[in-house]
Design an enzyme around this catalytic site. Structure first.
Site, PDB file in Angstrom:
ATOM      1  N   LYS A   1      34.299  35.167 -49.156  1.00 51.80           N
ATOM      2  CA  LYS A   1      33.297  34.796 -47.986  1.00 51.80           C
ATOM      3  C   LYS A   1      33.240  36.770 -47.644  1.00 51.80           C
ATOM      4  O   LYS A   1      33.681  37.260 -46.718  1.00 51.80           O
ATOM      5  CB  LYS A   1      34.096  34.001 -46.980  1.00 51.80           C
TER       6      LYS A   1
HETATM    7  P1  ATP Z   1      30.855  31.591 -39.457  1.00 49.34           P
HETATM    8  O1  ATP Z   1      31.231  31.830 -37.934  1.00 49.34           O
HETATM    9  O2  ATP Z   1      31.903  31.716 -40.353  1.00 49.34           O
HETATM   10  O3  ATP Z   1      29.869  33.039 -39.777  1.00 49.34           O
HETATM   11  P2  ATP Z   1      28.586  30.224 -39.411  1.00 49.34           P
HETATM   12  O4  ATP Z   1      28.376  29.122 -38.648  1.00 49.34           O
HETATM   13  O5  ATP Z   1      27.796  31.396 -39.296  1.00 49.34           O
HETATM   14  O6  ATP Z   1      30.124  30.475 -39.437  1.00 49.34           O
HETATM   15  P3  ATP Z   1      29.118  29.079 -41.833  1.00 49.34           P
HETATM   16  O7  ATP Z   1      28.503  27.968 -42.777  1.00 49.34           O
HETATM   17  O8  ATP Z   1      29.950  28.288 -41.294  1.00 49.34           O
HETATM   18  O9  ATP Z   1      28.304  29.613 -40.924  1.00 49.34           O
HETATM   19  O10 ATP Z   1      30.010  29.949 -42.904  1.00 49.34           O
HETATM   20  C1  ATP Z   1      29.381  30.268 -44.255  1.00 49.34           C
HETATM   21  C2  ATP Z   1      28.444  31.537 -44.004  1.00 49.34           C
HETATM   22  O11 ATP Z   1      29.227  32.472 -44.801  1.00 49.34           O
HETATM   23  C3  ATP Z   1      27.130  31.585 -44.741  1.00 49.34           C
HETATM   24  O12 ATP Z   1      26.275  31.202 -43.966  1.00 49.34           O
HETATM   25  C4  ATP Z   1      27.158  32.798 -45.363  1.00 49.34           C
HETATM   26  O13 ATP Z   1      26.292  33.600 -44.694  1.00 49.34           O
HETATM   27  C5  ATP Z   1      28.457  33.415 -45.342  1.00 49.34           C
HETATM   28  N1  ATP Z   1      29.168  33.475 -46.865  1.00 49.34           N
HETATM   29  C6  ATP Z   1      29.621  34.647 -47.352  1.00 49.34           C
HETATM   30  N2  ATP Z   1      29.970  34.309 -48.543  1.00 49.34           N
HETATM   31  C7  ATP Z   1      29.698  32.978 -48.845  1.00 49.34           C
HETATM   32  C8  ATP Z   1      29.856  32.114 -49.969  1.00 49.34           C
HETATM   33  N3  ATP Z   1      30.504  32.734 -51.165  1.00 49.34           N
HETATM   34  N4  ATP Z   1      29.453  30.960 -50.158  1.00 49.34           N
HETATM   35  C9  ATP Z   1      28.677  30.550 -49.037  1.00 49.34           C
HETATM   36  N5  ATP Z   1      28.516  31.566 -47.849  1.00 49.34           N
HETATM   37  C10 ATP Z   1      28.954  32.543 -48.109  1.00 49.34           C
END
Ligand code: ATP
Length: 707
Positions: A306
């Site tokens: 991530k």
């Molecule tokens: P967070 O607080 O984790 O940033 P968020 O609400 O902004 O959460 P989430 O969908 O919960 O978004 O977490 C996924 C985010 O992580 C994606 O929007 C993307 O930007 C990031 N990311 C990084 N690596 C990956 C990956 N391998 N696959 C999907 N998303 C990824």
């Protein structure tokens, strides 16, 4: 994406005839919505408004929807009103004959600019000219005109439009909502979140003159049992929501709805399209690796780093035109010319058009080493000339949603990933795949090693994604034989006592029970959904508890060393249903002196970011802060536990009739500049965390009076 082109396209929607629906009608709807706490009534009010417009003046439907959702264009078309508070104040002075002193006194008394306009209009004793009744189309066109006026003299032109709107607003309520619209704070969140539901229902019951799509008759609906009725509503709702998730633009959705109503063909006519961003799929939080492994038992999954960067959705058509969109659907092609330049190199021979997703991360150009999110944030926002790029980036691609004219959303992730990796080419340190391993719940040690390796290279943790659908899994809503699909019991929800707190009545009221089924986890790409088929495990979660994204809403003068700053600061969660902000805790920890100083400067007394008093949309009876902030920031907060509280109103009615929820030992972690207040944590989410905590150790955390 030229604003001028957008406006030209819009003209096509404004019929030569009709367009007379009065703004008074919309104002009436806002007033009714604002006066009730009942979600059912809110939806009904909105449905009634839409039906009147659909049947009586369909050409006003699109502007109605834009105005009611407090926007003038989709996020990827940057059309900003760009009005400062001073333009509104000037208009109030010009139109209502107020001097600066009485205007300031009004601001101090009521806080919100719309409420100031309401009071000012009530007191107005003269009119400069005979008002011309406002129409919905007229107000919307005025907004578009304000947004598109640029260059020398634009300030005066904008001011004239604002003045005229206020002159023509009949009565205090119209003035309130015109001003709130101009400030882009309508303060009726419930309208925005229920618009798609209301549209789906309105189009089951009404059609415009001349259209012949089938409707549900009153008698037919009246004959249905509660559950069957809920089924009818929810089917229509799903179709409309699915369209909007794939193509989030009312300018595309409304004309097709007016032509064919809610039917399966809508999904075809309003499906995925190049250069229009779809709403991204999101990941569910898991506390740690072991929770993730339990959730995904029996399934094959992919673990991916991530990365801590910026999500990017890249569209490329057969002519080679490229558009890049952010997670919040803003166009950011200009920000990444270096990324645009490598697209021809990554596109393999068999690829004509595509939509792919990945994380853009700042990297060292030579070694490819990952840099922090902060480094990426230092990169210029827009119009970076390719030669002057100072922060090098690499895109780590993780999904392919569209290929050669065909949507891939319904294909299993394994297949999408295979297409991505076989048809595109890596460019060292500029474009590559997310680092990943495939595993099952049996491979806990390998997964732990992988997790460690991710955090060692400054990644936030891992994303875990289901690779395949289970055999025989149906993608439709037909009854399914699959044993993993069960009837799920409705979430237990405490019934709120009548007339208690504001949030109570709305939270406890239920629409006819929706039949919810727990579906087998799919490996399809589900736009705009946060499902367990994508799980995130972050390194923060493994050591501490979950975090919450809260909105700072007020502060007190600090004591002693902190006397120059705001401390403590009051924070709130968002009640998605009522649109109100519910206070959840005061915070005094995690802030640096530099932070305190900047915070005090931003929320300066009498400044533009503070309000004159407690706003009506805030739920807090626990004290009298010295300053009320204009809600606009999201702060990520850590905490020890969630407690029941007699003081805080967050999630009241969801877990207890009389008690809200609060946090013990809240600690500021960081500002979430990438999140708007619409994305702050909700009271539902907080209640969910509380339930999880109670499941683990029932009653372990005692109620506290006020931390
Ligand atoms: P967070 O607080 O984790 O940033 P968020 O609400 O902004 O959460 P989430 O969908 O919960 O978004 O977490 C996924 C985010 O992580 C994606 O929007 C993307 O930007 C990031 N990311 C990084 N690596 C990956 C990956 N391998 N696959 C999907 N998303 C990824």
């Amino acid at each position: 994406f030229e604003p001028a082109k957008y406006i030209e396209d819009l003209q096509g929607h404004w019929a030569a005839e009709g367009g007379n629906a009065s703004y008074a009608l919309l104002t009436r709807c806002f007033v009714l919505v604002n006066s009730t706490q009942s979600r059912i009534k809110i939806v009904d009010t909105l449905v009634n408004l839409l039906r009147v417009i659909i049947e009586g003046d369909p050409s006003s439907l699109l502007p109605t929807v834009w105005l009611a959702t407090n926007a003038i264009s989709p996020p990827y078309i940057s059309l900003e009103l760009g009005l400062g508070g001073s333009a509104i104040s000037k208009a109030l002075k010009n139109v209502c004959g107020l001097d600066s002193k009485s205007l300031k006194a009004l601001y101090d008394k009521v806080g919100d600019a719309g409420d100031v306009a309401f009071e000012a209009k009530k007191k107005q004793s003269f009119t400069l000219r005979k008002p011309k009744p406002l129409t919905i189309q007229g107000v919307y066109q005025s907004l578009v005109k304000i947004a598109s006026t640029q260059g020398t003299g634009s300030g005066e032109i904008k001011q004239r439009i604002v003045d005229r709107l206020l002159q023509d607003a009949r009565g205090a309520e119209e003035s309130r909502y015109v001003v709130r619209t101009l400030c882009q704070h309508l303060r009726i969140g419930a309208v925005k979140t229920t618009m798609l539901i209301a549209l789906s229902r309105a189009f089951l019951l009404s059609r415009p003159p001349g259209a012949d799509f089938p409707l549900k008759s009153r008698a037919e609906l009246a004959g249905l049992k509660k559950e069957a009725l809920a089924e009818v509503w929810s089917k229509a709702e799903e179709v409309v929501k699915a369209c909007f998730a794939k193509r989030p633009n009312y300018n595309d959705l409304i004309p097709v709805l007016l032509e064919i109503g809610v039917c399966d063909e809508l999904l075809v006519r309003c499906g995925l399209a190049l250069h229009i961003p779809l709403r991204p799929m999101l990941g569910s939080i898991t506390r740690d690796l072991s929770e993730m492994l339990t959730k995904l038992q029996g399934r094959d999954f992919s673990c991916e780093y991530k990365y801590d960067g910026q999500r990017a959705q890249v569209h490329c058509d057969s002519e080679g035109k490229v558009s890049i969109f952010s997670r919040h659907l803003e166009l950011m092609t200009d920000k990444y010319p270096d990324l645009v330049a490598i697209i021809p190199k990554i596109r393999g021979d068999g690829v004509s058009s595509f939509i792919m997703e990945g994380e853009v991360v700042a990297v060292d150009q030579e070694s490819g080493d990952l840099k922090t999110f902060q480094t990426l944030a230092n990169r210029a926002r827009k119009d970076v000339a390719i030669g002057s790029v100072k922060v090098n980036v690499c895109m780590f691609a993780f999904d392919l949603m569209y290929l050669n004219g065909e949507p891939l959303l319904d294909r299993p992730f394994r297949e999408r990933r295979e297409l991505l990796r076989s048809l595109f080419t890596e460019v060292p340190n500029q474009f590559t795949w997310v680092k990943s391993i495939d595993a099952t719940s049996q491979d806990s040690e390998t997964v732990l090693e992988f997790f460690k390796s991710a955090t060692d290279v400054k990644c936030e943790g891992i994303m875990v994604k289901i690779l395949d659908n289970l055999p025989n899994t149906k993608l439709t809503d037909e009854p399914d034989e699959n044993p993993e699909i069960k009837e799920a019991a409705p979430e237990p929800r405490a019934k709120a006592s009548k007339g208690k707190k504001k949030a109570n009545s709305k939270a406890s009221e239920k629409e006819p029970e929706k039949k919810t089924r727990r579906k087998a986890l799919l490996s399809t790409y589900e736009p705009d959904k946060r499902l367990d088929s994508w799980l995130k495990v972050k390194k923060d979660y493994s050591t501490t508890f979950d975090t919450l994204d809260l909105i700072p809403i007020a502060g007190w003068h600090g004591q002693g060393r902190k006397s120059k700053w705001w401390s403590p600061i009051l924070l709130a969660v968002r009640n998605e249903e009522t649109g109100s902000l519910e206070a959840v805790c005061k915070c005094i920890s995690g802030f640096t002196d530099t932070f305190y100083k900047a915070n005090k400067e931003f929320y300066e007394e009498g400044g533009e970011h503070v309000l004159g008093g407690k706003p009506s949309y805030v739920d807090y009876e626990g004290g009298h802060p010295d300053v009320w902030f204009e809600p606009q920031e999201v702060w990520e907060m850590a905490f020890a536990d969630i407690t029941l509280s007699p003081v805080y109103t967050a999630a009241i009615g969801l877990v207890s009739d009389e008690r809200g929820l609060s946090l013990r030992f809240p600690r500021f972690l960081k500002k979430r500049d990438d999140k708007s207040i619409d994305e702050a944590s909700t009271s539902e989410f907080l209640a969910g965390l509380w339930r999880k905590q109670e499941e683990k150790a029932p009653g372990a955390v005692k109620e506290v009076k006020d931390e």
